[in-house]
Design an enzyme around this catalytic site. Structure first.
Site, PDB file in Angstrom:
ATOM      1  N   GLY A  61      60.090  53.440  18.979  1.00  0.00           N
ATOM      2  CA  GLY A  61      60.492  54.439  17.916  1.00  0.00           C
ATOM      3  C   GLY A  61      61.382  55.690  18.532  1.00  0.00           C
ATOM      4  O   GLY A  61      62.546  55.359  19.265  1.00  0.00           O
ATOM      5  N   ASP A  62      60.918  56.694  18.243  1.00  0.00           N
ATOM      6  CA  ASP A  62      61.783  57.922  18.759  1.00  0.00           C
ATOM      7  C   ASP A  62      61.952  58.041  20.015  1.00  0.00           C
ATOM      8  O   ASP A  62      62.892  58.587  20.799  1.00  0.00           O
ATOM      9  CB  ASP A  62      61.276  59.266  18.141  1.00  0.00           C
ATOM     10  N   HIS A  63      60.823  57.924  20.865  1.00  0.00           N
ATOM     11  CA  HIS A  63      60.734  58.071  22.177  1.00  0.00           C
ATOM     12  C   HIS A  63      60.283  57.240  23.284  1.00  0.00           C
ATOM     13  O   HIS A  63      59.004  56.585  23.135  1.00  0.00           O
ATOM     14  CB  HIS A  63      59.529  59.101  22.599  1.00  0.00           C
TER      15      HIS A  63
END
Length: 443
Positions: free
Chosen positions: A18-20
């Site tokens: 996802g984001d990281h």
């Protein structure tokens, strides 16, 4: 260490992409050494699906759909069903080409429960997904005999990644969400019936024969960026390798600022292949050079008014060859052009924000530049708002309507035979059985 602990507890280890994720590098070969069992990717479009589906590792692939059950969307006045439906149309289009194993959602269930129509909508998507796996038997869809290589500085390490250009940086649809509204070739590519691989400029420099595995090379990005290539285009070995490959019959598509770096009195280092160059204010009246116009060209046949949606009206791109064929020019700014060089072909597109018509434009450009227009009518739907895929092992065609309106379309089967016009309900997915081993459709 963490994966070993999970396995020691007799559980499966899943990675949420996802984001990281920087440092994990899922497309590196070493990623497989972690021993993960499941890759879960956040997905809002076809690009996100392909990012997970194309991973070169043996693992279960799952998509976690947007919108998440968060108060940014699940609030008074919010419309999660509309957002989800728009996402699903793009995801489903890519799913036809590369399936994943599982789908899911996440967030605060108490928020989703306040939108019963949304819950019904999710049930419908889930039923569609299960039926798709049942009908196609998770087999591979037919692809045209065309392999596209996306050339940039990253290569396979950044497969199915989208660059954020200036248009994205200054755009805000919802303040809490970044929206890719600029050039998005990956979304246009995600649902096309061609094989796609990402290749780096260094790959070509180290071994120019890497180009021989492709029918089409596509280079796109803002000048100076890793996506376009940047300073590497000053290296004559790269320029000559691509030029030699095109002269031998290859097809080169440039979008935005392809092969762009100010060097040797030009900007597009492959201007002789593309037939156009970028004006940066250092020449005198070069934009007045001649060219040929052809609004009825194969590439432009599905353009309703001869033009297509671009990020900006001003491309500052001009013709630099008399044999450049211009397909879309607005107030001297060229947005679409093509050129034949020796046995190869080149196409220039100023920008390609995703919509169904632009996806069809890229579809046609790929087939033309590869010199395989005759294969375009195989497994083909005439209406750009619709798509068709054939699954030879399952003996079934899948026809989809990507729009919220009813659509009429003609359908051509694997043999190139045209069937009577079909009408699809909004967002409909329809399966048609093959009546023989050659892929003909049974009526």
């Amino acid at each position: 260490d963490l994966v070993d602990r999970v396995h020691a507890a007799d559980k499966k280890a899943a990675f949420f992409w996802g984001d990281h994720w920087i440092g994990a590098e899922p497309y590196q070969e070493q990623f497989a050494d972690l021993g993960l069992d499941v890759m879960v990717g956040a997905a809002e479009d076809g690009t996100a699906l392909r990012r997970v589906a194309d991973l070169p590792h043996d693992m279960t692939r799952e998509l976690r759909f947007y919108p998440y059950f968060f108060p940014d969307v699940f609030r008074e006045g919010g419309n999660p069903t509309e957002e989800s439906q728009n996402n699903w149309m793009k995801i489903r289009r890519a799913l036809l080409r590369k399936p994943v194993d599982r789908i899911g959602w996440g967030g605060y269930l108490s928020l989703a429960a306040k939108f019963p129509e949304f819950i019904d909508h999710l049930a419908g998507i889930t039923d569609e997904f299960r039926e798709f796996h049942d009908k196609t038997k998770t087999s591979k869809a037919w692809t045209a005999p065309i392999k596209v290589g996306v050339l940039n500085a990253w290569g396979s390490l950044r497969s199915w990644m989208v660059q954020a250009g200036p248009a994205e940086k200054f755009h805000s649809g919802r303040e809490d969400v970044m929206e890719f509204v600029g050039t998005n070739i990956t979304e246009c590519l995600a649902g096309l019936p061609v094989d796609v691989e990402f290749v780096s400029c260094n790959d070509v420099l180290e071994d120019p024969s890497r180009l021989e595995g492709f029918d089409v090379i596509l280079n796109e990005g803002v000048m100076g960026s890793a996506w376009s290539g940047g300073e590497v285009w000053k290296d004559p070995r790269l320029v000559s390798a691509v030029r030699k490959w095109v002269h031998g019959g290859g097809g080169f598509i440039g979008i935005g600022h392809p092969s762009a770096v100010e060097h040797s009195g030009k900007v597009f280092q492959l201007r002789d292949i593309l037939g156009v160059d970028l004006e940066v204010g250092k020449g005198i009246q070069v934009a007045e050079q001649g060219c040929r116009r052809d609004a009825g060209h194969f590439i432009a046949e599905d353009l309703e008014d001869g033009t297509f949606q671009t990020v900006e009206e001003h491309s500052y791109v001009f013709s630099c060859n008399d044999d450049t064929v211009v397909l879309d020019m607005r107030d001297k700014h060229i947005h679409l052009a093509c050129k034949t060089t020796a046995s190869g072909r080149g196409v220039y597109i100023s920008s390609l924000p995703f919509n169904w018509q632009n996806a069809r434009l890229l579809h046609r450009a790929i087939f033309w530049v590869a010199g395989k227009e005759q294969a375009f009518m195989q497994c083909h739907s005439s209406n750009p708002n619709t798509d068709v895929a054939w699954y030879p092992k399952a003996g079934v065609y899948c026809l989809v309507n990507n729009s919220n309106d009813a659509q009429d379309t003609n359908l051509w089967d694997q043999n190139g035979e045209c069937l009577p016009e079909a009408t699809l309900a909004p967002n409909e997915i329809r399966y048609i059985a093959s009546n023989d081993n050659q892929g003909g459709i049974g009526c």
